[in-house]
Design a protein around this motif. Structure first.
Motif, mmCIF file in Angstrom:
data_model
loop_
_atom_site.group_PDB
_atom_site.id
_atom_site.type_symbol
_atom_site.label_atom_id
_atom_site.label_comp_id
_atom_site.label_asym_id
_atom_site.label_seq_id
_atom_site.Cartn_x
_atom_site.Cartn_y
_atom_site.Cartn_z
ATOM 1 N N VAL A 35 0.819 -1.204 0.000
ATOM 2 C CA VAL A 35 0.000 0.000 0.000
ATOM 3 C C VAL A 35 0.852 1.253 0.000
ATOM 4 C CG1 VAL A 35 -0.137 -0.035 2.535
ATOM 5 C CG2 VAL A 35 -1.900 1.172 1.221
ATOM 6 N N GLY A 36 0.432 2.234 -0.788
ATOM 7 C CA GLY A 36 1.121 3.520 -0.816
ATOM 8 C C GLY A 36 0.151 4.658 -0.577
ATOM 9 N N ARG A 37 -0.592 4.988 -1.633
ATOM 10 C CA ARG A 37 -1.479 6.160 -1.549
ATOM 11 C C ARG A 37 -2.510 6.055 -0.436
ATOM 12 N NH1 ARG A 37 -2.943 5.821 -7.727
ATOM 13 N NH2 ARG A 37 -2.337 3.682 -7.228
ATOM 14 N N ASN A 38 -3.024 4.849 -0.190
ATOM 15 C CA ASN A 38 -4.027 4.718 0.854
ATOM 16 C C ASN A 38 -3.447 4.908 2.252
ATOM 17 O OD1 ASN A 38 -6.950 4.197 0.384
ATOM 18 N ND2 ASN A 38 -6.084 2.897 -1.236
ATOM 19 N N VAL A 39 -2.139 5.009 2.332
ATOM 20 C CA VAL A 39 -1.517 5.398 3.599
ATOM 21 C C VAL A 39 -1.062 6.857 3.531
ATOM 22 C CG1 VAL A 39 0.481 5.070 5.109
ATOM 23 C CG2 VAL A 39 -0.858 3.090 4.355
ATOM 24 N N PHE A 40 -0.173 7.160 2.555
ATOM 25 C CA PHE A 40 0.495 8.463 2.658
ATOM 26 C C PHE A 40 -0.339 9.627 2.127
ATOM 27 C CE2 PHE A 40 2.707 7.007 -1.381
ATOM 28 C CZ PHE A 40 2.344 8.055 -2.207
ATOM 29 N N GLN A 41 -1.422 9.343 1.432
ATOM 30 C CA GLN A 41 -2.267 10.459 1.008
ATOM 31 C C GLN A 41 -3.283 10.848 2.095
ATOM 32 O OE1 GLN A 41 -3.860 9.581 -2.921
ATOM 33 N NE2 GLN A 41 -1.948 10.175 -3.931
ATOM 34 N N ARG A 42 -3.334 10.104 3.194
ATOM 35 C CA ARG A 42 -4.225 10.476 4.299
ATOM 36 C C ARG A 42 -3.555 11.521 5.180
ATOM 37 N NH1 ARG A 42 -8.335 6.543 4.300
ATOM 38 N NH2 ARG A 42 -7.553 4.843 3.008
ATOM 39 N N ASP A 43 -4.390 12.214 5.924
ATOM 40 C CA ASP A 43 -3.840 13.236 6.816
ATOM 41 C C ASP A 43 -2.996 12.601 7.923
ATOM 42 O OD1 ASP A 43 -5.067 15.154 5.347
ATOM 43 O OD2 ASP A 43 -6.853 15.260 6.636
ATOM 44 N N GLU A 44 -3.469 11.439 8.392
ATOM 45 C CA GLU A 44 -2.732 10.796 9.482
ATOM 46 C C GLU A 44 -2.337 9.376 9.076
ATOM 47 O OE1 GLU A 44 -4.645 11.749 13.497
ATOM 48 O OE2 GLU A 44 -6.259 12.085 12.044
ATOM 49 N N PRO A 45 -1.272 9.271 8.326
ATOM 50 C CA PRO A 45 -0.853 7.945 7.838
ATOM 51 C C PRO A 45 -0.661 6.922 8.955
ATOM 52 C CG PRO A 45 0.389 9.670 6.720
ATOM 53 C CD PRO A 45 -0.394 10.349 7.809
ATOM 54 N N GLU A 46 -0.174 7.383 10.107
ATOM 55 C CA GLU A 46 0.086 6.435 11.187
ATOM 56 C C GLU A 46 -1.211 5.766 11.654
ATOM 57 O OE1 GLU A 46 1.704 9.258 10.886
ATOM 58 O OE2 GLU A 46 3.847 8.777 11.169
#
Lengths: 267, 267, 267, 267, 267
Positions: free
Chosen positions: C229-240
């Protein structure tokens, strides 16, 4: 991108690459404004100017002249390049191996990648060989990242230039040479996309002193580490004077007008 | 271009390359004016003439004859070449590796690059391998720099010929063979563009004695270091006589008319 | 597929591959939703999250950042990739050799194969070199198996995705990354076709938290071992936060809603 | 061409190459006139006839049969060849490396070059590798020089055949196999163009005994050193009888009629 | 073809190759008639049946399963293969090198050559590398000789199949796999053309028990040494039963009806 890989071709993290592959890329026409610059010796002499942190040439010139200048000049061997005699989708010939560049004493290798060309995939693979070869010999890697080709509507747009800067980082360049995207802000975007890789703007076609220096100053302000410049130096009547001014703008971050004034007073 | 690399195939900085790859490039038709020149032995004998500083042949002839002539003839092994039986964008086959040329005792290698051809990029990369291979074996590198191809309107224009001369320098040739661009002035431009690389004019198709020698003389006056000649020698009835005259024009810088007169009186 | 080859990039047989090659594949536009993710350092930090079992990047980022993270992050070096600046039948450039990936300390290599492309045959042969090179250096092999190309009507159909999963097994991948085929049942089919090779679903374009996690949960239920997964993590405001939730869904097989609730309460 | 390289596959400077690659080039149809010649063993037996100075076969036949015949037969391994199942510009696959030919005990290698084909450049480069590989292992080099292709109007004209003979010499063949150009005079021209390289005529399609032997006799008179023959031997009812006659014509330079009479009386 | 090279994958000169590369060549659809055959383990178990003299699989399956079966199964590693997701002139990707096949413990390598394809020349050259690599590691060479392509009107005609059998012999295969040409007589012709190379018929698409066994029996009577079969075994409800029958037909040369009866009584 390897931290510190570009140290040999920079000074205090800044760089001025004197580029002189025009005899191959454009032919004799580029020497017409200042005919004695057809003589490579004139350029190697120019490269001893303290503003210049490396000289980018093709293999043939390095063979002929570099042995006499290796103490005073840092060699950035441009590995690929081609003439403009043919027409077709952008491409470039690999004229020198990384191994031979190392034998010639190169501190760094230069490589053009035309992102967006139908030949992009092949060029990226040639870049891989050059980049990994350079790593074996501890030479820095400078990518001329110039997106162009059939599929690209506007290869001078800030978006495309930023993408080009990122290509350099992703593919393993230590320094990425991009076109000036028209504004300091856009240059800042490109610099951001390149992350820890150095970004240098390309000098491009000849412009008047102040307009040219203003772009360089903007680029430096935006985080670029320098410039790779050919015609904007050697097509002038007094190449040394513009080098004086570039030195002030790049290394002392002087104001362009002030830099020019100082350079003139040096004469 | 490496300083002194071409010393083995020149004398006092001048050179007369006797070129004899016509059996491959043009076929038997080139031997019709002087049928016994179809026999390579006739040409190897001719190459012992003191005017000749090297003989350019393909691999097969070198294998067959060079062992008997290695003391008297300097071998310039032409690495690529092709027949004229096929039609298409200019290209050439690499018929011999640099390594094998060295085994055959070659003093230099020859390589055609058709700048402007759709195959220019590929040919330049083949040239790279030949050039770097030659460097490993201390052989000089002579480029037949003949721009031609679909994208070129006028491949005999002085501009194109000067560009071709520059390609030789940039890509690492020690000697660049170009067509005579029609005047001493244009030849001078080509010589200037080649910088420290030697420029030799190609002999081209057969012309009358004096017109031919006048061009050679002009070329020498313009800074060319000599000639690479085939048909203008071996298609004449008395090849030795024109070699005598060329020797005078090239090495003693005699006037063509005078050189011819002396050559005739030698008979 | 070699048993246990993927152990270094998984935990208890499960894996979460944080993929970050978007700067190459899509360009700066992918960083716009969350601009500070343009900085690779932000992502390397994210990869130290305990949910993440490996980080997939191109060579250039690995060179620049991995030395500082090698104790905390498992490196999955993506060997091929290309920009979206050009148009044409799907293809990808091999930007890094397996040998160099090993030098950089990679635990695994990643490779895209576009089954169904006119370039499938060539890509499969490049995959062979990568796969056999990885075996020499004990690195796991992850195939991005994405059928697409001129000959394929519907590259997102369950049948095609199952075929893609099988390609991974047949050609020697240890882990096969496929698109989520739309249902747990179809994912189960793909998992079955991959036999003993691990199957991870690709995260794809951004979706809302719950829809996304529901798909992941379905995939895990169907036998997938994790996600890349890439965008579904880092495109969110709070990836963590989404990593927290993914950790629960993948490693504890929690219900998506519950996982989200827990992740939120962690804030 | 290396002096004496072909000694192992000739006798007193003459040669009769029994060629048997028709199973690959033409398929089973060539065995129909004499069905038991489909069995390679029949041909290996025939090759022990004292007229035969070498047997030309592809790799597969050499592997299977040559170990039993190496004392009695000289092996000319044909390195390239292709089926006639496909249509297109003339080309040929390299089915065996020179290195492997040497391992199989070959005395010489054979290689087809289709001058004039759009694939000429590529085939000449493949020939280079074969030729230089043969030199490393002291095997003679026989070129099947058969100009043909899109650009050639008349590939059986004497001019084209002479050019083909010259290609063999220039590119480094020791023996050049050409078609019979229709007359002794034209054959003489081809022989002259090949210089010191041996020229053998190809047997071609089946003709009646006397017409066939007359051509061979003319070729020998014109300086050819022999023949490479397949169908004109093995498609006859009594292959040994025509070998007897060929022996007389080639090695004793007998008159064809006389040679036939003697061969018949031997029965 | 090397005498005895195929001994390791045959018994008393006969062979039954269980072929299982359908997951790559055709995809999951081939497993639908008997879904648990999607699991390679099911097939490796089947390959321990004493009728089976070798199992043909791609690299990925060999890596995963062969270590557990190397004592009971002879491995025939299929080196090339491709999906049917793309459309175009027949071609195949080389997915495994001969060297890696040897590391995996292969007794033989398998290779498809599409004679008549526009890619025939390239495939033959890839076959050469595979074949010579196999010789270095003492592995037998099995050619899937399947003429097909744009230039071929009827690729199932007896003439074409015989030609395909001959290609195998000429190019150096030890075993040639061909389609059943429709009659015992035509099979006999193909066997004759293959000379000392073994000929095995390909099982092809599923047929009813007796029709299938009748063809196999005819092929054996005509001199074929066995069969390479996939779907006609694993798409049946009881694969072991047809293996029992095949064993009787191939190794005891039983009548098909009798063989079936015995196989049924074994249940």
């Amino acid at each position: 991108m390897l931290p510190h890989a570009a140290d040999d071709i920079s000074r205090d993290g800044k760089s001025l690459i004197l580029a002189y592959d025009h005899g191959l890329e454009h032919g004799p026409v580029d020497f017409e404004p200042n005919p004695d610059t057809a003589d490579p010796e004139r350029i190697f002499e120019l490269a001893t100017h303290e503003a210049v942190t490396s000289l980018a040439v093709q293999k043939g010139l390095a063979e002929a002249y570099y042995p006499d200048y290796e103490d005073e000049v840092n060699l950035l061997l441009k590995l690929n390049g081609t003439s403009n005699l043919w027409r077709g989708e952008p491409n470039s010939a690999v004229n020198c191996t990384a191994e031979y560049a190392a034998e010639l004493g190169a501190d760094a290798v230069g490589f053009t990648v035309y992102g967006g060309s139908n030949h992009e995939v092949a060029m990226a693979e040639e870049f891989r060989d050059a980049q990994e070869g350079a790593r074996e010999h501890d030479m820095a890697v400078v990518m001329w990242s110039y997106p162009r080709g059939q599929g690209l509507r506007n290869d001078a747009s800030p978006d495309v230039i930023s993408y080009g800067a990122r290509l350099g980082l992703e593919l393993g360049a230590d320094v990425v040479k991009v076109k000036y995207p028209g504004s300091a802000e856009a240059m800042g975007d490109a610099v951001e996309m390149a992350g820890p890789a150095d970004v240098v703007m390309s000098g491009g076609t000849m412009r008047d002193d102040e307009a040219f220096l203003r772009n360089v100053s903007n680029a430096i302000d935006a985080g670029a580490t320098g410039i790779a410049v050919g015609r904007n130096v050697f097509q002038r009547d007094e190449p040394e004077r513009i080098l004086d001014a570039l030195e002030a703008v790049i290394f002392q971050e002087s104001d362009p007008a002030e830099a020019l004034a100082v350079a003139e007073s040096d004469d």
